[in-house]
Design a protein around this motif. Structure first.
Motif, mmCIF file in Angstrom:
data_model
loop_
_atom_site.group_PDB
_atom_site.id
_atom_site.type_symbol
_atom_site.label_atom_id
_atom_site.label_comp_id
_atom_site.label_asym_id
_atom_site.label_seq_id
_atom_site.Cartn_x
_atom_site.Cartn_y
_atom_site.Cartn_z
ATOM 1 N N SER A 150 -8.087 -32.575 -29.686
ATOM 2 C CA SER A 150 -7.883 -32.428 -31.125
ATOM 3 C C SER A 150 -9.210 -32.311 -31.858
ATOM 4 O O SER A 150 -9.350 -31.534 -32.802
ATOM 5 C CB SER A 150 -7.087 -33.622 -31.657
ATOM 6 O OG SER A 150 -6.824 -33.467 -33.038
ATOM 7 N N ASN A 151 -10.205 -33.065 -31.418
ATOM 8 C CA ASN A 151 -11.550 -32.927 -32.002
ATOM 9 C C ASN A 151 -12.112 -31.537 -31.749
ATOM 10 O O ASN A 151 -12.724 -30.926 -32.627
ATOM 11 C CB ASN A 151 -12.482 -33.988 -31.428
ATOM 12 C CG ASN A 151 -12.411 -35.299 -32.161
ATOM 13 O OD1 ASN A 151 -13.170 -35.552 -33.090
ATOM 14 N ND2 ASN A 151 -11.484 -36.162 -31.759
ATOM 15 N N PHE A 152 -11.931 -31.056 -30.526
ATOM 16 C CA PHE A 152 -12.471 -29.748 -30.138
ATOM 17 C C PHE A 152 -11.853 -28.621 -30.960
ATOM 18 O O PHE A 152 -12.501 -27.599 -31.198
ATOM 19 C CB PHE A 152 -12.194 -29.537 -28.648
ATOM 20 C CG PHE A 152 -12.790 -28.291 -28.064
ATOM 21 C CD1 PHE A 152 -14.151 -28.190 -27.840
ATOM 22 C CD2 PHE A 152 -11.985 -27.216 -27.721
ATOM 23 C CE1 PHE A 152 -14.704 -27.039 -27.288
ATOM 24 C CE2 PHE A 152 -12.519 -26.062 -27.166
ATOM 25 C CZ PHE A 152 -13.890 -25.968 -26.947
ATOM 26 N N THR A 153 -10.618 -28.781 -31.413
ATOM 27 C CA THR A 153 -9.928 -27.713 -32.140
ATOM 28 C C THR A 153 -10.034 -27.868 -33.651
ATOM 29 O O THR A 153 -9.429 -27.092 -34.391
ATOM 30 C CB THR A 153 -8.438 -27.667 -31.756
ATOM 31 O OG1 THR A 153 -7.804 -28.903 -32.116
ATOM 32 C CG2 THR A 153 -8.268 -27.425 -30.262
ATOM 33 N N GLN A 154 -10.806 -28.837 -34.110
ATOM 34 C CA GLN A 154 -10.970 -29.061 -35.544
ATOM 35 C C GLN A 154 -12.311 -28.485 -35.991
ATOM 36 O O GLN A 154 -13.336 -28.739 -35.363
ATOM 37 C CB GLN A 154 -10.926 -30.561 -35.856
ATOM 38 C CG GLN A 154 -10.905 -30.902 -37.332
ATOM 39 C CD GLN A 154 -9.563 -30.634 -37.973
ATOM 40 O OE1 GLN A 154 -8.537 -30.621 -37.307
ATOM 41 N NE2 GLN A 154 -9.555 -30.416 -39.275
ATOM 42 N N SER A 155 -12.307 -27.722 -37.063
ATOM 43 C CA SER A 155 -13.559 -27.123 -37.558
ATOM 44 C C SER A 155 -14.342 -28.162 -38.342
ATOM 45 O O SER A 155 -14.361 -28.170 -39.574
ATOM 46 C CB SER A 155 -13.253 -25.911 -38.439
ATOM 47 O OG SER A 155 -14.445 -25.299 -38.889
ATOM 48 N N PHE A 156 -14.996 -29.046 -37.610
ATOM 49 C CA PHE A 156 -15.777 -30.102 -38.231
ATOM 50 C C PHE A 156 -17.136 -29.566 -38.696
ATOM 51 O O PHE A 156 -17.618 -28.541 -38.230
ATOM 52 C CB PHE A 156 -16.013 -31.243 -37.239
ATOM 53 C CG PHE A 156 -14.856 -32.176 -37.075
ATOM 54 C CD1 PHE A 156 -14.260 -32.782 -38.166
ATOM 55 C CD2 PHE A 156 -14.358 -32.459 -35.811
ATOM 56 C CE1 PHE A 156 -13.194 -33.661 -38.004
ATOM 57 C CE2 PHE A 156 -13.302 -33.332 -35.642
ATOM 58 C CZ PHE A 156 -12.716 -33.937 -36.742
ATOM 59 N N THR A 157 -17.759 -30.326 -39.592
ATOM 60 C CA THR A 157 -19.127 -30.035 -40.001
ATOM 61 C C THR A 157 -20.084 -30.727 -39.033
ATOM 62 O O THR A 157 -19.663 -31.348 -38.049
ATOM 63 C CB THR A 157 -19.384 -30.547 -41.420
ATOM 64 O OG1 THR A 157 -19.284 -31.984 -41.415
ATOM 65 C CG2 THR A 157 -18.353 -29.981 -42.405
ATOM 66 N N SER A 158 -21.354 -30.696 -39.348
ATOM 67 C CA SER A 158 -22.364 -31.324 -38.491
ATOM 68 C C SER A 158 -22.224 -32.845 -38.464
ATOM 69 O O SER A 158 -22.891 -33.509 -37.671
ATOM 70 C CB SER A 158 -23.765 -30.942 -38.964
ATOM 71 O OG SER A 158 -23.958 -31.331 -40.315
ATOM 72 N N ALA A 159 -21.369 -33.414 -39.327
ATOM 73 C CA ALA A 159 -21.159 -34.858 -39.308
ATOM 74 C C ALA A 159 -20.464 -35.325 -38.033
ATOM 75 O O ALA A 159 -20.500 -36.506 -37.698
ATOM 76 C CB ALA A 159 -20.336 -35.284 -40.525
#
Length: 534
Positions: free
Chosen positions: A412-421
Motif C-alpha cells: 500500500s505504501n508502494f502504490t501511494q504517491s507520497f512526497t519526500s516525507a
C-alpha cells in the motif's frame, strides 16, 4: 522588477562591498561559503542588521531553522524591517511548524502584497490548524482570481475532500486538469479517490501527457494515477510497471539510504535499556493527556483515530507535525557541540530542557483543540520512531501502535504517491526494511518497558472491532462507549488518504490488496522474511 545588482534574494539594498560579495555567493547558491563569510564579517560588526538578515536567509536555506530565526529576529530588532526579511522570518516559523506565530505574520504580509503565493501559504496554514472554513474561503478566492493555475484548484480540492465534500473536490480536480492536462498532482488526486473516477478517455489523456512530460514533479504522479486507473481495469502488470516508474522518479532525486534507519534502531537496541525509563519522571496526568497513535503509514491509523475519537473523553486532532519539529530543534542544538545520535542525545537531555520541550508541544497542540476533553489524539504515523523522545518530554503520554499485515502495509505504501516525507516507500526493498525496523523497535520497547505501548492488530480491529477497540479503550483507562463503533458518523475534517474510508462502516477493502501483484513482489518478501507470512 528590481535590479539584481542592487537587491539580493533577501530583498535588501546592498551597497557595502563586503556584503555585496556575500550576496554574490548567495545568488550562486554557495550557502556554506556565504555563511562562513558572514559569520566572519559579523565578528567585527555583530549588530549589522543587513548582515544578520542575510545570514538568517542563508541559515534558512541550509535548514538551520532555529539559528535562522535568531538572526532574522535580531535583524528586525536592529531596524531591518523590509518585506523580504519579514517574509523570510514568517517562512522559517512555518517550516518550524509554528503556525500560531506564522499566521499573523502572513496575514500582515498579505495585506502589503497581493502576491497569490502569500495567500496560498496562508490558506495552507489555516487548514493545518483546523480553521478549515477560512481556508476554503481563501482557496475559493485564489481560484477565482487565478482560474488557470492548476495548483490552486488542487489545493481547493484537497481542502474540500478533507471536509467530506468529495463531489465538489472532484470538480476542483477536473478544473485543474482543464487548466493543464499534464498537471500530475491533479490526476493523482482523482485517482486516489476511493471509487472509480477515471475512465478510458482519462487514461488516453494521461498517456499522452506522460509521453511529453519532462518534469518529474508531473511524471511521477502521472505514473501513479495511470497505475491506479489500470488497476481498476484489472490490468495489473501494466499497473505495476507504472507504480514502479513513479516510485523510481520520486526516489531518483532523494538518495534515500535505508541503512541509516536500521543503524538507528541498532543503536537503540544497544544503548537504551530499562534503566533509561527508571530515570524518567513518573507518569503524571496533567491538563490534556496526549495519545500518540503510532505506525507505519497506510496501517489503519486514521481508522483507529476515528474510532477512539468517537469516545466522549477523547478529542482527535489529526497528524500534528510538532514532535518531529521539536526533535529537529533539539538535535540542531545537540549537534552544535559535535556529532551525536538521537538515542545518546536523549540520554544526556537535562530535565529542565525536557520539561520546556514538553510544554512547547502542549502549547502548540492546544492551538488545534476545540474541546475540553481530558485526552486528545496525535496520530502522526512516523512518531513510531520518536517514542523515546516523546516519553522523555511528555511523561503522561500514551502510545497505541496499530499494525497492518506486512505485505498489505508495504505494498500500500508502494502504490501511494507520497512526497519526500515518506522516502522509504519508493522501493519495495526499502519499505520492507522500514517495516522490519519498526517491528524490531516495538519488540525492544516491549522487552525493556512492558506496557509502554499498546498494540492493536488491524485485521482484528476490522473483524472483531468490539474486542480489539475495547482493549485499547481499557489501556487508556476509560469505560467502554458504544459510540466507538459508530465512528463513521463522526463529523470532522480528515487530512489523510483515508479520509473517505473512515466515513463508511468497517469493511475488508484494504485486505490482501497485494495478491494480484504477487509475482512481482519477491524483493519485498526477501526483505520481510517470516513477516511476509504473518
Amino acid at each position: 522588477m528590481r535590479d539584481k545588482a542592487k537587491f539580493g534574494d533577501d530583498g535588501l539594498l546592498t551597497t557595502n562591498p563586503q556584503l555585496g560579495h556575500a550576496q554574490r555567493l548567495i545568488e550562486a547558491e554557495h550557502y556554506e561559503q556565504a555563511a562562513q563569510f558572514l559569520v566572519s564579517y559579523l565578528r567585527e560588526r555583530p549588530n549589522d542588521p543587513r548582515a544578520l538578515a542575510k545570514l538568517g536567509f542563508v541559515a534558512m536555506r541550509l535548514g538551520a531553522l532555529a539559528q535562522a530565526e535568531q538572526f532574522l529576529r535580531k535583524a528586525i530588532v536592529g531596524g531591518t524591517t523590509d518585506f523580504e526579511t519579514r517574509r523570510n522570518l514568517a517562512s522559517v516559523l512555518s517550516q518550524q511548524d509554528r503556525p500560531e506565530q506564522a499566521i499573523p505574520m502572513f496575514e500582515l504580509l498579505s495585506r502589503e502584497s497581493d502576491e497569490p503565493g502569500l495567500k496560498a501559504v496562508m490558506a495552507g496554514l489555516l487548514e493545518k490548524v483546523g480553521r478549515s472554513e477560512e481556508s476554503r474561503a481563501l482557496y475559493r478566492e485564489l481560484t477565482r482570481d487565478n482560474p488557470t493555475n492548476p495548483a490552486m484548484w488542487v489545493a481547493l480540492g484537497h481542502c474540500l475532500r478533507s471536509a467530506g465534500d468529495v463531489t465538489e473536490a472532484i470538480d476542483a480536480y477536473r478544473r485543474a486538469i482543464a487548466a493543464d492536462d499534464g498537471f500530475g498532482e491533479a490526476w493523482w488526486a482523482l485517482a486516489s479517490i476511493k471509487r472509480k473516477v477515471l475512465d478510458a478517455d482519462d487514461i488516453q489523456t494521461m498517456r499522452a501527457a506522460l509521453e511529453i512530460a519532462i518534469d518529474p514533479r508531473n511524471m511521477a504522479p502521472l505514473n501513479f494515477a495511470l497505475a491506479r486507473a489500470l488497476h481498476d481495469q484489472g490490468n495489473f502488470e501494466a499497473a505495476f510497471h507504472h507504480y514502479e516508474a513513479g516510485n523510481w522518479q520520486r526516489a531518483e532525486s532523494l538518495n534515500y539510504n535505508a541503512t541509516e534507519l536500521s543503524e538507528e534502531i541498532d543503536e537503540v537496541e544497544r544503548v537504551i535499556e530499562s534503566s533509561f525509563f527508571d530515570r524518567l519522571p513518573a507518569d503524571t496526568r496533567g491538563e490534556g493527556c496526549p495519545i500518540f497513535i503510532v505506525s507505519l503509514p497506510r496501517s489503519g491509523s486514521t481508522l483507529l483515530e476515528q474510532m477512539l475519537g468517537s469516545h466522549p473523553a477523547i478529542e482527535p486532532v489529526g497528524e500534528l507535525p510538532y514532535i518531529p519539529a521539536i526533535l529537529r530543534t533539539f538535535m540542531e542544538m545537540a549537534t552544535r557541540r559535535g556529532k551525536i545520535t538521537v538515542p545518546r542525545a536523549l540520554m544526556q537531555m537535562p530535565q529542565q530542557q525536557a520539561e520546556g520541550f514538553g510544554q512547547d508541544y502542549m502549547r502548540r497542540a492546544q492551538f488545534h483543540r476545540k474541546t475540553d476533553r481530558p485526552l486528545f489524539i496525535d496520530k502522526l504515523p512516523h512518531n513510531w520512531n520518536n517514542i523515546l523522545f516523546i516519553r522523555r518530554i511528555l511523561p503522561n503520554a500514551k502510545f497505541v501502535d496499530i499494525r497492518r499485515p506486512a505485505m498489505d502495509c508495504c505494498f500500500s505504501n508502494f502504490t501511494q504517491s507520497f512526497t519526500s516525507a515518506h522516502p522509504a516507500s519508493f522501493a519495495l526493498e526499502d519499505v520492507g526494511r522500514s517495516y522490519v525496523d519498526y517491528v524490531r523497535l516495538m519488540a525492544h520497547l516491549d522487552r525493556i518497558a512492558p506496557g509502554l505501548v499498546h498494540h492493536v492488530d488491524y485485521t482484528q480491529l476490522v473483524e472483531n472491532a468490539r474486542e480489539e477497540a475495547g482493549r485499547a479503550i481499557e489501556f487508556l483507562g476509560l469505560p467502554w462507549d458504544d459510540r466507538v463503533l459508530e465512528f463513521h458518523q463522526l463529523d470532522r475534517v480528515v487530512r489523510t488518504p483515508s479520509s473517505e474510508q473512515i466515513r463508511r462502516p468497517l469493511n475488508r477493502d484494504g485486505m490482501e490488496i497485494w495478491r494480484p501483484y504477487s509475482q512481482w513482489l519477491d524483493p519485498l518478501r526477501a526483505v520481510l522474511g517470516n513477516l511476509a507470512e504473518v
